[in-house]
Design an enzyme around this catalytic site. Structure first.
Site, PDB file in Angstrom:
ATOM      1  N   TYR A 151       9.759  22.146   7.164  1.00 54.91           N
ATOM      2  CA  TYR A 151       9.877  20.894   6.373  1.00 54.91           C
ATOM      3  C   TYR A 151      10.911  19.893   6.897  1.00 54.91           C
ATOM      4  O   TYR A 151      10.881  18.899   7.195  1.00 54.91           O
ATOM      5  CB  TYR A 151      10.031  21.253   4.814  1.00 54.91           C
ATOM      6  CG  TYR A 151      10.086  19.931   4.018  1.00 54.91           C
ATOM      7  CD1 TYR A 151       9.227  19.181   3.600  1.00 54.91           C
ATOM      8  CD2 TYR A 151      11.490  19.566   3.438  1.00 54.91           C
ATOM      9  CE1 TYR A 151       9.326  18.338   2.960  1.00 54.91           C
ATOM     10  CE2 TYR A 151      11.602  18.437   2.649  1.00 54.91           C
ATOM     11  CZ  TYR A 151      10.377  17.718   2.399  1.00 54.91           C
ATOM     12  OH  TYR A 151      10.486  16.512   1.626  1.00 54.91           O
ATOM     13  N   GLY A 169       0.077   8.801  -1.577  1.00 49.39           N
ATOM     14  CA  GLY A 169       0.397   9.666  -2.617  1.00 49.39           C
ATOM     15  C   GLY A 169       0.861   9.173  -3.850  1.00 49.39           C
ATOM     16  O   GLY A 169       1.865   9.624  -4.261  1.00 49.39           O
ATOM     17  N   SER A 204      13.766  12.629   3.519  1.00 49.14           N
ATOM     18  CA  SER A 204      14.489  13.639   2.511  1.00 49.14           C
ATOM     19  C   SER A 204      16.083  13.690   2.834  1.00 49.14           C
ATOM     20  O   SER A 204      16.274  13.565   4.072  1.00 49.14           O
ATOM     21  CB  SER A 204      13.837  15.003   2.732  1.00 49.14           C
ATOM     22  OG  SER A 204      14.609  15.860   1.973  1.00 49.14           O
ATOM     23  N   GLY A 262       4.768  12.011  -9.181  1.00 49.05           N
ATOM     24  CA  GLY A 262       6.001  12.049  -8.386  1.00 49.05           C
ATOM     25  C   GLY A 262       6.487  10.483  -7.811  1.00 49.05           C
ATOM     26  O   GLY A 262       6.230   9.315  -8.891  1.00 49.05           O
ATOM     27  N   LEU A 267       0.930  -1.033  -0.148  1.00 46.84           N
ATOM     28  CA  LEU A 267      -0.128   0.123   0.015  1.00 46.84           C
ATOM     29  C   LEU A 267       0.769   1.081   0.119  1.00 46.84           C
ATOM     30  O   LEU A 267       1.726   1.627   0.702  1.00 46.84           O
ATOM     31  CB  LEU A 267      -0.878  -0.012   1.332  1.00 46.84           C
ATOM     32  CG  LEU A 267      -1.988   1.110   1.041  1.00 46.84           C
ATOM     33  CD1 LEU A 267      -3.184   0.597   1.965  1.00 46.84           C
ATOM     34  CD2 LEU A 267      -1.479   2.525   1.726  1.00 46.84           C
ATOM     35  N   ILE A 268       0.650   2.089  -0.843  1.00 49.82           N
ATOM     36  CA  ILE A 268       1.604   3.480  -1.021  1.00 49.82           C
ATOM     37  C   ILE A 268       0.628   4.561  -0.937  1.00 49.82           C
ATOM     38  O   ILE A 268      -0.500   4.693  -1.818  1.00 49.82           O
ATOM     39  CB  ILE A 268       2.355   3.091  -2.369  1.00 49.82           C
ATOM     40  CG1 ILE A 268       2.867   1.887  -2.850  1.00 49.82           C
ATOM     41  CG2 ILE A 268       3.258   4.460  -2.701  1.00 49.82           C
ATOM     42  CD1 ILE A 268       3.510   1.594  -4.317  1.00 49.82           C
ATOM     43  N   SER A 300      -0.395   9.964  -6.558  1.00 51.36           N
ATOM     44  CA  SER A 300      -1.173  10.988  -7.829  1.00 51.36           C
ATOM     45  C   SER A 300      -0.030  11.263  -8.724  1.00 51.36           C
ATOM     46  O   SER A 300      -0.292  11.687  -9.860  1.00 51.36           O
ATOM     47  CB  SER A 300      -1.799  12.043  -7.318  1.00 51.36           C
ATOM     48  OG  SER A 300      -1.262  12.881  -6.813  1.00 51.36           O
TER      49      SER A 300
HETATM   50  N1  LIG Z   1      10.415  16.236  -4.996  1.00 48.51           N
HETATM   51  C1  LIG Z   1      11.595  16.445  -4.035  1.00 48.51           C
HETATM   52  O1  LIG Z   1      12.419  17.039  -4.322  1.00 48.51           O
HETATM   53  C2  LIG Z   1      11.665  15.807  -2.834  1.00 48.51           C
HETATM   54  C3  LIG Z   1      12.941  15.429  -2.325  1.00 48.51           C
HETATM   55  C4  LIG Z   1      12.934  14.457  -0.947  1.00 48.51           C
HETATM   56  C5  LIG Z   1      11.699  14.035  -0.448  1.00 48.51           C
HETATM   57  N2  LIG Z   1      10.604  14.301  -1.084  1.00 48.51           N
HETATM   58  C6  LIG Z   1       9.409  13.655  -0.386  1.00 48.51           C
HETATM   59  O2  LIG Z   1       8.983  12.678  -1.265  1.00 48.51           O
HETATM   60  C7  LIG Z   1       7.578  12.494  -0.978  1.00 48.51           C
HETATM   61  C8  LIG Z   1       6.901  12.404  -2.382  1.00 48.51           C
HETATM   62  O3  LIG Z   1       7.128  13.731  -2.930  1.00 48.51           O
HETATM   63  P1  LIG Z   1       7.114  13.983  -4.612  1.00 48.51           P
HETATM   64  O4  LIG Z   1       8.386  14.752  -4.879  1.00 48.51           O
HETATM   65  O5  LIG Z   1       6.649  12.860  -5.378  1.00 48.51           O
HETATM   66  O6  LIG Z   1       5.798  15.228  -4.779  1.00 48.51           O
HETATM   67  P2  LIG Z   1       4.586  15.149  -5.427  1.00 48.51           P
HETATM   68  O7  LIG Z   1       4.710  14.801  -6.874  1.00 48.51           O
HETATM   69  O8  LIG Z   1       3.909  16.443  -4.927  1.00 48.51           O
HETATM   70  O9  LIG Z   1       3.901  13.993  -4.680  1.00 48.51           O
HETATM   71  C9  LIG Z   1       3.359  13.959  -3.411  1.00 48.51           C
HETATM   72  C10 LIG Z   1       2.326  13.201  -3.003  1.00 48.51           C
HETATM   73  O10 LIG Z   1       1.690  13.257  -1.667  1.00 48.51           O
HETATM   74  C11 LIG Z   1       0.113  13.570  -2.006  1.00 48.51           C
HETATM   75  N3  LIG Z   1      -0.357  14.287  -0.841  1.00 48.51           N
HETATM   76  C12 LIG Z   1      -0.067  15.336  -0.163  1.00 48.51           C
HETATM   77  N4  LIG Z   1      -0.898  15.684   0.792  1.00 48.51           N
HETATM   78  C13 LIG Z   1      -1.645  14.666   0.939  1.00 48.51           C
HETATM   79  C14 LIG Z   1      -2.458  13.971   2.354  1.00 48.51           C
HETATM   80  N5  LIG Z   1      -3.030  15.058   3.022  1.00 48.51           N
HETATM   81  N6  LIG Z   1      -3.269  12.882   1.959  1.00 48.51           N
HETATM   82  C15 LIG Z   1      -2.775  11.943   0.976  1.00 48.51           C
HETATM   83  N7  LIG Z   1      -1.918  12.231   0.002  1.00 48.51           N
HETATM   84  C16 LIG Z   1      -1.211  13.522   0.193  1.00 48.51           C
HETATM   85  C17 LIG Z   1       0.133  14.291  -3.160  1.00 48.51           C
HETATM   86  O11 LIG Z   1      -1.428  14.077  -3.341  1.00 48.51           O
HETATM   87  P3  LIG Z   1      -2.262  15.258  -4.186  1.00 48.51           P
HETATM   88  O12 LIG Z   1      -2.204  15.121  -5.713  1.00 48.51           O
HETATM   89  O13 LIG Z   1      -3.569  14.962  -3.592  1.00 48.51           O
HETATM   90  O14 LIG Z   1      -1.938  16.460  -3.618  1.00 48.51           O
HETATM   91  C18 LIG Z   1       1.062  13.599  -3.966  1.00 48.51           C
HETATM   92  O15 LIG Z   1       0.327  12.314  -4.640  1.00 48.51           O
HETATM   93  C19 LIG Z   1       7.029  13.492  -0.056  1.00 48.51           C
HETATM   94  O16 LIG Z   1       7.030  12.982   1.273  1.00 48.51           O
HETATM   95  C20 LIG Z   1       8.297  14.429  -0.187  1.00 48.51           C
HETATM   96  O17 LIG Z   1       8.310  15.326   0.817  1.00 48.51           O
HETATM   97  C21 LIG Z   1      10.580  15.059  -2.197  1.00 48.51           C
END
Ligand SMILES: NC(=O)c1ccc[n+]([C@@H]2O[C@H](COP(=O)([O-])OP(=O)(O)OC[C@H]3O[C@@H](n4cnc5c(N)ncnc54)[C@H](OP(=O)(O)O)[C@@H]3O)[C@@H](O)[C@H]2O)c1
Length: 256
Positions: free
Chosen positions: A143, A11, A130, A15, A8-9, A13
């Protein structure tokens, strides 16, 4: 683990969550891909895939999702939101929103899934934090605090679950400009400015926008999550992406 194990994953939608779901499907796992809005799922329809609604900040949503999901072998807490802003501009409501999603969402999902893993004496929880927890960067205090809290939470939890045959692991991605992370953070960033930091904030935004050097791809994170789930010898913290791997090798400060 069952013959066709289930992950089960959260988020899924966009990334990392989306690519992680794709990778587990490609490798023959059953995937429960959870999204706040299941209508936006772009995952390929297959018998191995179930898409369920989940908002990790909503206790009822969590309860419904876990009940509908049934048996789970691996939980990946990936859902998260970012915030790049000077602390003086951040309202407590915004800080709470970040912690509610990144920290309390992870804790609540883990608590909801744990009983079945403990009873079966198997399973794994993987929390996505992160690489900013390896080396501090400016404008990321809230953050980074949220992700460091999840690191500490997971490392303690791993100890208490080990006697029950359940594992907990961390994946630490580096900077990944190709996901929707920046766009999804914009709402919080725009309401968190502060005039005294305006020039500095623009400078930092510029450095990040024009940044050279290696970055992280979503597939790097999917592979790191795969390793965390399927390799019982994987280390507690798995950096994902060339930049995160480099940071993790930087020395004593990098392991703080
Ligand atoms: N991108 C980076 O540079 C980076 C670097 C290090 C770590 N991260 C971490 O990696 C993870 C994924 O990030 P990503 O880069 O793939 O960003 P992303 O594309 O914005 O994906 C984040 C996901 O989390 C979901 N989400 C946010 N709030 C939520 C909630 N209340 N309930 C359920 N789902 C929720 C979003 O859904 P919605 O579409 O509904 O908003 C989206 O599917 C995060 O934990 C982030 O902190 C990211």
């Amino acid at each position: 683990m069952s013959s066709t194990p289930t992950v089960l994953i959260t988020g899924c939608s966009s990334g990392f969550g989306l690519d992680t779901a794709r990778l587990f499907l490609d490798r023959g796992w059953r995937v429960i891909a959870t999204l706040r809005n299941p209508q936006v799922s772009v995952l390929p329809a297959t018998d191995l895939l179930r898409v369920l609604p989940l908002d990790v900040t909503d206790a009822h949503s969590i309860q419904r999702c876990v009940a509908e999901a049934g048996p789970i072998d691996a939980l990946v807490n990936n859902a998260g939101i970012g915030l790049l802003a000077p602390l003086e501009g951040v309202s407590m409501a915004t800080a709470r929103e970040v912690f509610d999603t990144n920290v309390m969402g992870t804790i609540a999902m883990t608590q909801a899934v744990l009983p079945q893993l403990r009873e079966r004496g198997a399973g794994v929880v993987v929390n996505v934090t992160s690489s900013v927890t390896l080396k501090p960067l400016p404008l990321l205090s809230v953050y980074t605090g949220s992700k460091a809290a999840v690191n500490a939470f997971t490392e303690s939890l791993a100890l208490e679950l080990a006697p029950f045959g359940v594992r907990a692991r961390l994946v630490l991605p580096g900077r990944a400009p190709s996901t929707s992370f920046g766009a999804n953070a914009r709402r919080l960033v725009e309401r968190s400015g502060h005039p005294a930091y305006a020039d500095y904030t623009q400078h930092v935004f510029g450095v990040m926008r024009d940044g050279h050097g290696p970055v992280t791809q979503a597939l790097d994170v999917a592979e790191a999550v795969w390793r965390a789930v399927t390799d019982p010898t994987a280390p507690m913290r798995i950096p994902a992406g060339e930049d995160a791997v480099a940071l993790s090798q930087e020395g004593p400060n990098a392991s703080a």
